[in-house]
Design an enzyme around this catalytic site. Structure first.
Site, PDB file in Angstrom:
ATOM      1  N   ARG A 215      12.798  -1.505   0.869  1.00  0.00           N
ATOM      2  CA  ARG A 215      11.973  -2.639   0.454  1.00  0.00           C
ATOM      3  C   ARG A 215      11.139  -3.211   1.607  1.00  0.00           C
ATOM      4  O   ARG A 215      10.317  -4.091   1.397  1.00  0.00           O
ATOM      5  CB  ARG A 215      12.861  -3.736  -0.130  1.00  0.00           C
ATOM      6  CG  ARG A 215      13.557  -3.268  -1.419  1.00  0.00           C
ATOM      7  CD  ARG A 215      14.383  -4.342  -2.034  1.00  0.00           C
ATOM      8  NE  ARG A 215      13.503  -5.411  -2.481  1.00  0.00           N
ATOM      9  CZ  ARG A 215      13.906  -6.558  -2.983  1.00  0.00           C
ATOM     10  NH1 ARG A 215      15.188  -6.787  -3.102  1.00  0.00           N
ATOM     11  NH2 ARG A 215      13.048  -7.470  -3.361  1.00  0.00           N
ATOM     12  N   CYS A 216      11.356  -2.691   2.812  1.00  0.00           N
ATOM     13  CA  CYS A 216      10.656  -3.192   4.001  1.00  0.00           C
ATOM     14  C   CYS A 216       9.465  -2.293   4.331  1.00  0.00           C
ATOM     15  O   CYS A 216       9.618  -1.080   4.504  1.00  0.00           O
ATOM     16  CB  CYS A 216      11.627  -3.230   5.182  1.00  0.00           C
ATOM     17  SG  CYS A 216      10.859  -3.571   6.764  1.00  0.00           S
ATOM     18  N   GLN A 217       8.300  -2.886   4.441  1.00  0.00           N
ATOM     19  CA  GLN A 217       7.083  -2.133   4.722  1.00  0.00           C
ATOM     20  C   GLN A 217       7.169  -1.391   6.058  1.00  0.00           C
ATOM     21  O   GLN A 217       6.792  -0.233   6.168  1.00  0.00           O
ATOM     22  CB  GLN A 217       5.884  -3.072   4.721  1.00  0.00           C
ATOM     23  CG  GLN A 217       4.572  -2.369   4.968  1.00  0.00           C
ATOM     24  CD  GLN A 217       3.389  -3.322   4.933  1.00  0.00           C
ATOM     25  OE1 GLN A 217       3.527  -4.499   4.646  1.00  0.00           O
ATOM     26  NE2 GLN A 217       2.222  -2.800   5.227  1.00  0.00           N
TER      27      GLN A 217
END
Length: 113
Positions: free
Chosen positions: A9-11
């Site tokens: 979920r982390c860019q």
């Protein structure tokens, strides 16, 4: 073999994984929120990073701000807190051999070969 402690979920974590995939490296993906490292594993990661537990705490994370900010804990206590609350661990952590780094920027990504 390159190990990435990854949060999909982390860019920045996705960018690091994409970079690793682009260099055709053998990759082990550890979704650390689902499978947090043990205290022993976290100690080893910190040795590779040459950092203390507090150095890898995400200090803008709401859990940190609400529960831990301005608290004084020992390294041992921080290790336990991080294992119990992996959302507080900075990401992505990339390990290759006995070296590790937090791959949050272009400079760090260029270290992955």
């Amino acid at each position: 073999m390159i190990i990435i402690y990854h949060n999909p979920r982390c860019q920045k974590s996705r960018a690091a994984l994409q970079h690793i995939e682009s260099i055709d490296a053998d990759i082990k993906i550890v979704e650390y929120l689902k499978n947090p490292p043990s205290v022993k594993e976290l100690k080893e990661i910190l040795e590779f990073l040459q950092l203390k537990p507090l150095d890898i705490v995400r200090k803008k994370e709401s859990l940190y701000v609400d529960e831990y900010k301005d608290s004084l804990f020992t390294d041992t206590q921080w290790l336990k807190i991080l294992v119990e609350n992996p959302i507080l661990i900075e990401r992505p952590i990339v390990i290759k051999g006995n070296k590790a780094f937090i791959a949050r920027d272009e400079i760090s990504l260029k270290k992955i070969k």
